[in-house]
Design a protein around this motif. Sequence first.
Motif, PDB file in Angstrom:
ATOM      1  N   GLY A 131       0.988  -1.419   0.073  1.00  0.00           N
ATOM      2  CA  GLY A 131       0.208   0.111  -0.081  1.00  0.00           C
ATOM      3  C   GLY A 131       1.057   0.886   0.394  1.00  0.00           C
ATOM      4  O   GLY A 131       2.205   1.336   0.436  1.00  0.00           O
ATOM      5  N   TRP A 132       0.043   2.442  -0.593  1.00  0.00           N
ATOM      6  CA  TRP A 132       1.306   3.155  -0.483  1.00  0.00           C
ATOM      7  C   TRP A 132      -0.163   4.162   0.497  1.00  0.00           C
ATOM      8  O   TRP A 132      -0.890   4.534   0.222  1.00  0.00           O
ATOM      9  N   PHE A 133       0.445   5.458   1.792  1.00  0.00           N
ATOM     10  CA  PHE A 133      -0.077   6.056   2.359  1.00  0.00           C
ATOM     11  C   PHE A 133       0.170   7.832   2.099  1.00  0.00           C
ATOM     12  O   PHE A 133       1.936   7.853   2.153  1.00  0.00           O
ATOM     13  N   ARG A 134      -0.182   8.513   2.505  1.00  0.00           N
ATOM     14  CA  ARG A 134       0.089  10.634   2.617  1.00  0.00           C
ATOM     15  C   ARG A 134       0.066  10.098   4.085  1.00  0.00           C
ATOM     16  O   ARG A 134      -1.085  10.779   4.979  1.00  0.00           O
ATOM     17  N   GLN A 135       0.654  11.470   4.494  1.00  0.00           N
ATOM     18  CA  GLN A 135       0.897  12.301   5.135  1.00  0.00           C
ATOM     19  C   GLN A 135       0.655  14.049   5.195  1.00  0.00           C
ATOM     20  O   GLN A 135       2.847  13.937   4.845  1.00  0.00           O
ATOM     21  N   ALA A 136       0.000  15.009   5.392  1.00  0.00           N
ATOM     22  CA  ALA A 136       0.559  16.141   5.425  1.00  0.00           C
ATOM     23  C   ALA A 136       0.770  17.122   6.589  1.00  0.00           C
ATOM     24  O   ALA A 136       0.053  16.260   7.340  1.00  0.00           O
ATOM     25  N   PRO A 137       1.301  17.807   6.312  1.00  0.00           N
ATOM     26  CA  PRO A 137       1.866  18.475   7.811  1.00  0.00           C
ATOM     27  C   PRO A 137       0.923  19.119   8.628  1.00  0.00           C
ATOM     28  O   PRO A 137      -0.557  19.604   7.551  1.00  0.00           O
ATOM     29  N   GLY A 138       0.438  18.515   9.859  1.00  0.00           N
ATOM     30  CA  GLY A 138      -0.443  18.676  10.559  1.00  0.00           C
ATOM     31  C   GLY A 138      -1.886  18.334  10.295  1.00  0.00           C
ATOM     32  O   GLY A 138      -3.311  18.367  10.970  1.00  0.00           O
ATOM     33  N   LYS A 139      -1.818  16.821   9.416  1.00  0.00           N
ATOM     34  CA  LYS A 139      -2.310  15.879   9.292  1.00  0.00           C
ATOM     35  C   LYS A 139      -2.701  14.571   9.214  1.00  0.00           C
ATOM     36  O   LYS A 139      -1.702  13.972   9.078  1.00  0.00           O
ATOM     37  N   GLU A 140      -3.232  14.040   9.458  1.00  0.00           N
ATOM     38  CA  GLU A 140      -3.148  12.256   9.867  1.00  0.00           C
ATOM     39  C   GLU A 140      -3.076  11.612   8.488  1.00  0.00           C
ATOM     40  O   GLU A 140      -3.099  11.959   7.209  1.00  0.00           O
ATOM     41  N   ARG A 141      -2.424  10.770   8.638  1.00  0.00           N
ATOM     42  CA  ARG A 141      -1.415   9.800   7.942  1.00  0.00           C
ATOM     43  C   ARG A 141      -3.193   8.796   6.803  1.00  0.00           C
ATOM     44  O   ARG A 141      -4.013   8.792   7.584  1.00  0.00           O
ATOM     45  N   GLU A 142      -3.148   9.482   5.863  1.00  0.00           N
ATOM     46  CA  GLU A 142      -4.587   8.928   4.968  1.00  0.00           C
ATOM     47  C   GLU A 142      -4.252   7.722   4.000  1.00  0.00           C
ATOM     48  O   GLU A 142      -3.023   7.946   3.520  1.00  0.00           O
ATOM     49  N   PHE A 143      -4.218   6.856   3.892  1.00  0.00           N
ATOM     50  CA  PHE A 143      -4.681   5.601   2.481  1.00  0.00           C
ATOM     51  C   PHE A 143      -5.041   5.964   1.135  1.00  0.00           C
ATOM     52  O   PHE A 143      -5.202   7.609   0.587  1.00  0.00           O
ATOM     53  N   VAL A 144      -3.859   5.965   0.371  1.00  0.00           N
ATOM     54  CA  VAL A 144      -3.284   6.203  -1.471  1.00  0.00           C
ATOM     55  C   VAL A 144      -3.680   5.395  -2.031  1.00  0.00           C
ATOM     56  O   VAL A 144      -4.812   5.502  -2.923  1.00  0.00           O
ATOM     57  N   ALA A 145      -3.398   4.501  -1.887  1.00  0.00           N
ATOM     58  CA  ALA A 145      -4.217   3.091  -2.726  1.00  0.00           C
ATOM     59  C   ALA A 145      -2.692   1.241  -2.302  1.00  0.00           C
ATOM     60  O   ALA A 145      -2.147   1.750  -2.142  1.00  0.00           O
ATOM     61  N   THR A 146      -3.773   0.564  -2.749  1.00  0.00           N
ATOM     62  CA  THR A 146      -3.818  -0.503  -1.959  1.00  0.00           C
ATOM     63  C   THR A 146      -3.148  -1.180  -3.629  1.00  0.00           C
ATOM     64  O   THR A 146      -4.285  -1.367  -4.939  1.00  0.00           O
ATOM     65  N   ILE A 147      -2.299  -2.431  -3.646  1.00  0.00           N
ATOM     66  CA  ILE A 147      -1.986  -3.718  -4.279  1.00  0.00           C
ATOM     67  C   ILE A 147      -2.429  -5.463  -4.082  1.00  0.00           C
ATOM     68  O   ILE A 147      -1.099  -5.098  -2.959  1.00  0.00           O
TER      69      ILE A 147
END
Length: 124
Positions: free
Chosen positions: A35-51
């Motif tokens: 999976g790929w996740f991302r986290q922007a400054p001041g935000k929670e880590r969020e799901f992007v994609a999975t395989i």
Amino acid sequence: QVQLVESGGGLVQSGGSLRLSCATSGRAFSTYAMGWFRQAPGKEREFVATISWSGGSTYYTNSVKGRFTISRDNAKNTVYLQMNSLKPEDTATYYCAAGRGVVVATTAARYDYWGQGTQVTVSS
């Protein structure tokens, strides 16, 4: 133990493209969901994609559908995230993750191993 190393991040203008790579160690890569996740400054880590382990199943968060593509090469123990039509709101640190015993997973808790992340910055 599985180690994951992301690469390919950088600074790109809005509308541009980047391809992230995640190289993994260990013999069991082909059995893991990735999976790929991302986290922007001041935000929670969020799901992007999975395989899935075979690459036959993929799933994306709505905000990236039609723009991002996740893929994997089990012979190279590598998973990719092709990102097109990038937007400033895609700016974040992107993490790849490996999950045992799951087909695909959209929640961080389902993943067992994580990389250190690669920064993606999209300028307007």
